[in-house]
Design a protein around this motif. Structure first.
Motif, short mmCIF file in Angstrom:
data_model
loop_
_atom_site.label_atom_id
_atom_site.label_comp_id
_atom_site.label_asym_id
_atom_site.label_seq_id
_atom_site.Cartn_x
_atom_site.Cartn_y
_atom_site.Cartn_z
N ALA A 45 0.83 -1.21 0.00
CA ALA A 45 0.00 0.00 0.00
C ALA A 45 0.86 1.26 0.00
CB ALA A 45 -0.94 -0.01 1.20
N ALA A 46 1.89 1.27 0.84
CA ALA A 46 2.75 2.45 0.94
C ALA A 46 3.54 2.70 -0.34
CB ALA A 46 3.71 2.29 2.12
N ASN A 47 4.05 1.65 -0.95
CA ASN A 47 4.83 1.83 -2.18
C ASN A 47 3.97 2.21 -3.36
OD1 ASN A 47 7.84 1.36 -1.94
ND2 ASN A 47 7.02 -0.27 -0.67
N TYR A 48 2.72 1.71 -3.42
CA TYR A 48 1.84 2.16 -4.50
C TYR A 48 1.52 3.64 -4.33
CZ TYR A 48 -1.79 2.72 -7.87
OH TYR A 48 -2.51 3.20 -8.93
N ARG A 49 1.27 4.04 -3.09
CA ARG A 49 1.02 5.46 -2.82
C ARG A 49 2.21 6.31 -3.24
NH1 ARG A 49 -1.67 7.98 2.57
NH2 ARG A 49 -1.07 10.12 2.24
N ALA A 50 3.42 5.85 -2.93
CA ALA A 50 4.63 6.57 -3.32
C ALA A 50 4.77 6.61 -4.84
CB ALA A 50 5.86 5.92 -2.69
N ALA A 51 4.40 5.53 -5.51
CA ALA A 51 4.47 5.50 -6.98
C ALA A 51 3.56 6.57 -7.58
CB ALA A 51 4.08 4.12 -7.50
N CYS A 52 2.40 6.74 -6.99
CA CYS A 52 1.45 7.73 -7.49
C CYS A 52 1.96 9.16 -7.34
CB CYS A 52 0.10 7.57 -6.79
SG CYS A 52 -0.74 6.05 -7.23
N LYS A 53 2.91 9.36 -6.45
CA LYS A 53 3.47 10.69 -6.22
C LYS A 53 4.88 10.84 -6.82
CE LYS A 53 0.80 11.38 -2.01
NZ LYS A 53 -0.34 11.91 -2.71
N ALA A 54 5.29 9.84 -7.58
CA ALA A 54 6.63 9.85 -8.16
C ALA A 54 6.84 11.06 -9.07
CB ALA A 54 6.87 8.57 -8.95
N GLN A 55 8.06 11.57 -9.07
CA GLN A 55 8.37 12.76 -9.85
C GLN A 55 9.00 12.45 -11.20
OE1 GLN A 55 10.30 15.78 -7.55
NE2 GLN A 55 8.93 15.49 -5.82
N SER A 56 9.17 11.16 -11.47
CA SER A 56 9.68 10.77 -12.78
C SER A 56 9.12 9.40 -13.15
CB SER A 56 11.22 10.71 -12.77
OG SER A 56 11.65 9.61 -11.98
N ALA A 57 9.19 9.09 -14.43
CA ALA A 57 8.70 7.79 -14.90
C ALA A 57 9.54 6.66 -14.29
CB ALA A 57 8.75 7.73 -16.42
N LYS A 58 10.82 6.91 -14.15
CA LYS A 58 11.72 5.91 -13.57
C LYS A 58 11.36 5.65 -12.11
CE LYS A 58 16.61 4.80 -13.16
NZ LYS A 58 17.98 5.22 -13.45
N ALA A 59 11.09 6.68 -11.34
CA ALA A 59 10.71 6.54 -9.94
C ALA A 59 9.36 5.83 -9.83
CB ALA A 59 10.66 7.89 -9.25
N PHE A 60 8.43 6.18 -10.72
CA PHE A 60 7.12 5.54 -10.74
C PHE A 60 7.27 4.04 -10.97
CE2 PHE A 60 3.58 3.84 -13.25
CZ PHE A 60 2.53 4.04 -12.37
#
Length: 106
Positions: A45-60
């Motif tokens: 859950a936490a990592n999906y939430r972080a993915a949604c706030k990623a600042q780049s495609a690579k981070a996502f």
């Protein structure tokens, strides 16, 4: 399903894991399973939430990959619980249903 809905579902899945873990028998193996399952469910859950706030495609992509691995690990631990018959089958079925909470019985 959009990103916000998936965030809610993953968080709800992690929350449903808590009462399941609290019903596991007091055995050494159950403590290991409980710790791993709680960590992986909440991490997904936490990592999906972080993915949604990623600042780049690579981070996502990186965060989404971790979230996928963690939810797969959660399913592994649920299979272990089911295979070892550590809780009743009815409880396992309810855990996988969205919308179930410890207040629903079971």
């Amino acid at each position: 399903m959009n990103a916000a809905e998936l965030q809610i579902r993953l968080k709800g899945f992690a929350y449903r894991i808590v009462p399941l873990c609290e019903t596991l028998p007091s055995k050494k193996v159950c403590k290991v399973i409980e710790d791993q399952l709680l960590r992986s469910a909440f991490s997904a859950a936490a990592n999906y939430r972080a993915a949604c706030k990623a600042q780049s495609a690579k981070a996502f992509t990186a965060k989404l990959s971790i979230a996928f691995e963690e939810i797969d690990e959660s399913l592994f631990w649920l299979e272990v619980i089911d295979d070892l018959k550590l809780v009743g089958r009815a409880k396992m079925v309810l855990i996988l249903k969205p919308g179930w909470t410890s207040n629903n019985g079971a």
